[in-house]
Design a protein around this motif. Structure first.
Motif, short mmCIF file in Angstrom:
data_model
loop_
_atom_site.label_atom_id
_atom_site.label_comp_id
_atom_site.label_asym_id
_atom_site.label_seq_id
_atom_site.Cartn_x
_atom_site.Cartn_y
_atom_site.Cartn_z
N GLY A 1 0.83 -1.19 0.00
CA GLY A 1 0.00 0.00 0.00
C GLY A 1 0.87 1.24 0.00
O GLY A 1 1.66 1.44 0.91
N ALA A 2 0.72 2.07 -1.03
CA ALA A 2 1.67 3.16 -1.24
C ALA A 2 1.14 4.54 -0.83
O ALA A 2 1.60 5.57 -1.33
CB ALA A 2 2.10 3.19 -2.72
N TRP A 3 0.18 4.56 0.11
CA TRP A 3 -0.31 5.84 0.62
C TRP A 3 0.77 6.54 1.43
O TRP A 3 1.08 7.71 1.22
CB TRP A 3 -1.57 5.60 1.47
N ALA A 4 1.38 5.81 2.36
CA ALA A 4 2.33 6.43 3.28
C ALA A 4 3.55 7.03 2.57
O ALA A 4 4.09 8.04 3.01
CB ALA A 4 2.80 5.41 4.32
N ILE A 5 3.97 6.43 1.46
CA ILE A 5 5.15 6.97 0.77
C ILE A 5 4.78 8.19 -0.08
O ILE A 5 5.66 8.86 -0.61
CB ILE A 5 5.88 5.91 -0.10
N GLY A 6 3.48 8.48 -0.17
CA GLY A 6 3.06 9.69 -0.87
C GLY A 6 2.89 10.86 0.08
O GLY A 6 3.42 11.93 -0.14
N GLY A 7 2.16 10.62 1.17
CA GLY A 7 1.93 11.68 2.13
C GLY A 7 0.88 11.30 3.14
O GLY A 7 0.36 10.18 3.13
N SER A 8 0.57 12.21 4.04
CA SER A 8 -0.47 12.08 5.09
C SER A 8 -0.10 11.12 6.21
O SER A 8 -0.95 10.76 7.03
CB SER A 8 -1.82 11.65 4.48
N TRP A 9 1.15 10.68 6.25
CA TRP A 9 1.62 9.77 7.31
C TRP A 9 2.91 10.28 7.94
O TRP A 9 3.71 9.50 8.43
CB TRP A 9 1.86 8.37 6.75
N GLY A 10 3.10 11.59 7.92
CA GLY A 10 4.38 12.11 8.38
C GLY A 10 5.39 12.04 7.25
O GLY A 10 5.13 11.51 6.17
N ILE B 1 1.04 -3.46 -6.25
CA ILE B 1 1.20 -2.17 -5.58
C ILE B 1 -0.07 -1.36 -5.76
O ILE B 1 -0.59 -1.25 -6.88
CB ILE B 1 2.40 -1.38 -6.16
N ASP B 2 -0.56 -0.80 -4.67
CA ASP B 2 -1.74 0.05 -4.72
C ASP B 2 -1.36 1.48 -4.40
O ASP B 2 -0.75 1.75 -3.36
CB ASP B 2 -2.78 -0.45 -3.71
N THR B 3 -1.72 2.40 -5.29
CA THR B 3 -1.40 3.80 -5.10
C THR B 3 -2.62 4.64 -5.46
O THR B 3 -3.72 4.11 -5.61
CB THR B 3 -0.14 4.20 -5.91
N ALA B 4 -2.45 5.95 -5.57
CA ALA B 4 -3.54 6.84 -5.97
C ALA B 4 -2.95 8.16 -6.43
O ALA B 4 -1.86 8.56 -6.00
CB ALA B 4 -4.52 7.08 -4.81
N ASP B 5 -3.71 8.85 -7.27
CA ASP B 5 -3.21 10.13 -7.81
C ASP B 5 -3.08 11.21 -6.75
O ASP B 5 -2.30 12.14 -6.90
CB ASP B 5 -4.10 10.61 -8.96
N VAL B 6 -3.84 11.07 -5.64
CA VAL B 6 -3.78 12.11 -4.60
C VAL B 6 -2.77 11.81 -3.50
O VAL B 6 -2.59 12.63 -2.60
CB VAL B 6 -5.16 12.35 -3.96
#
Length: 327
Positions: A19-28, A50-55
């Motif tokens: 899950g690639a949310w944390a490496i994008g942002g919103s997790w410090g 791998i799961d990511t998102a444009d935001v």
């Protein structure tokens, strides 16, 4: 690493993904070098989803994923999402013009000609009752922009509605020890229709890792600081909607059930993998050690029936009344 068939897509995907949310942002803050190293280590361990998102970091996550995959020869399936760039985030924004613009941007960020899997990103419930939205996605498949599409949902009811559309190949839904409702009806319907299930927020935003205490603090740019009560987006995305202190108490009960050879993170991930309807679980990782730790959950032995029953009791007595009927 064990692999599972990803619904009607027919892909053999690693049952533990990234899950690639944390490496994008919103997790410090996560340094790019750490993010890149985490992805490389995950792929070294056999992860191929791998799961990511444009935001996520306004495209940062997609770009980091692209950078890593250019350096690898393995076939890695990439799922991204579209819709949350809308402001305001309303159903009418899910139209042909906007969706095509979002997809074109993701194609550029990922540096690919076609997206393996595009997911609508937790749209307003009304969107699931608009067939024309799914017709736009069907047209993008015909054009070759997308190979497949699915949805990411907040609520079980949204998932059940989404899979009525034959083009929906997958549903991403919050599923963990603290969010068990999908087991009741949703999983059976997905199995019947051969729809892939992506289990997200598997560690309840880190609560189920057992590394947090009452004294733990989070940076200002971490959603665990600013979204505990749903101030920025759906409350269920942060700590799976569970009250933080109640969650800490339940985690201590779970710690006593953890078998030898497991840490609490792996125990929580293995619980999810005990359900064959789950195609892939997508914990995040901010560094290589976390990525490797997550991957090891696949090779650990199944949980015993008695342990599964005790986990169920903790959910029933401590958590269920607060979350079960909300999502």
């Amino acid at each position: 690493m064990n692999y599972r068939i990803f619904g009607k897509c027919g892909w053999a995907v690693s049952e533990v993904g990234f899950g690639a949310w944390a490496i994008g942002g919103s997790w410090g803050k996560v340094q790019e070098d750490d993010a890149v190293a985490a992805l490389h280590r995950a792929i070294d361990c056999g992860l191929n989803f791998i799961d990511t998102a444009d935001v996520y970091g306004d495209g940062r996550s997609e770009k980091i994923v692209s950078k890593v995959l250019k350096e690898r020869k393995e076939r890695v399936y990439v799922a991204t999402k579209a819709g949350r760039r809308l402001s305001p985030h309303v159903a009418d924004g899910y139209n042909r013009e906007n969706l095509n613009a979002f997809v074109d941007r993701s194609l550029k960020n990922l540096e690919v000609e076609t997206i393996d899997l595009l997911q609508l990103h937790c749209p307003p419930t009304e969107v699931y009752y608009r067939p024309e939205v799914f017709e736009v996605l069907d047209d993008m498949v015909k054009q070759g922009k997308l190979q497949n599409y699915g949805v990411s949902v907040e609520k079980v009811e949204e998932g059940l509605k989404a899979i009525e559309y034959p083009g929906v190949k997958s549903v991403q839904i919050i599923f963990n020890i603290f969010r068990q409702r999908p087991t009741e009806l949703f999983f059976a319907e997905c199995r019947k229709r051969r729809v892939a299930v992506i289990a997200r927020v598997p560690l309840a935003s880190g609560l189920l890792s057992g590394k947090m205490t009452k004294e733990t603090t989070f940076p200002p740019d971490d959603h665990r600081n600013y979204n505990r009560f749903g101030q920025a987006f759906d409350r269920g995305e942060t700590f799976a909607g569970v009250d933080y202190e109640k969650g800490l108490h339940a985690v201590e009960e779970l710690r006593n059930l953890t078998p030898g050879g497991f840490n609490l993170t792996q125990f929580a991930l293995k619980w999810i993998l005990m359900f064959p309807e789950v195609s892939v679980v997508i914990p995040g990782a901010k560094n290589p050690l976390q990525a490797e730790d997550n991957a090891k959950a696949s090779s650990l032995p199944p949980l015993g029936e008695k342990v599964m029953e005790e986990i169920q009791k903790i959910y029933e007595t401590s958590i269920k009344q607060d979350v079960h009927h909300r999502w």
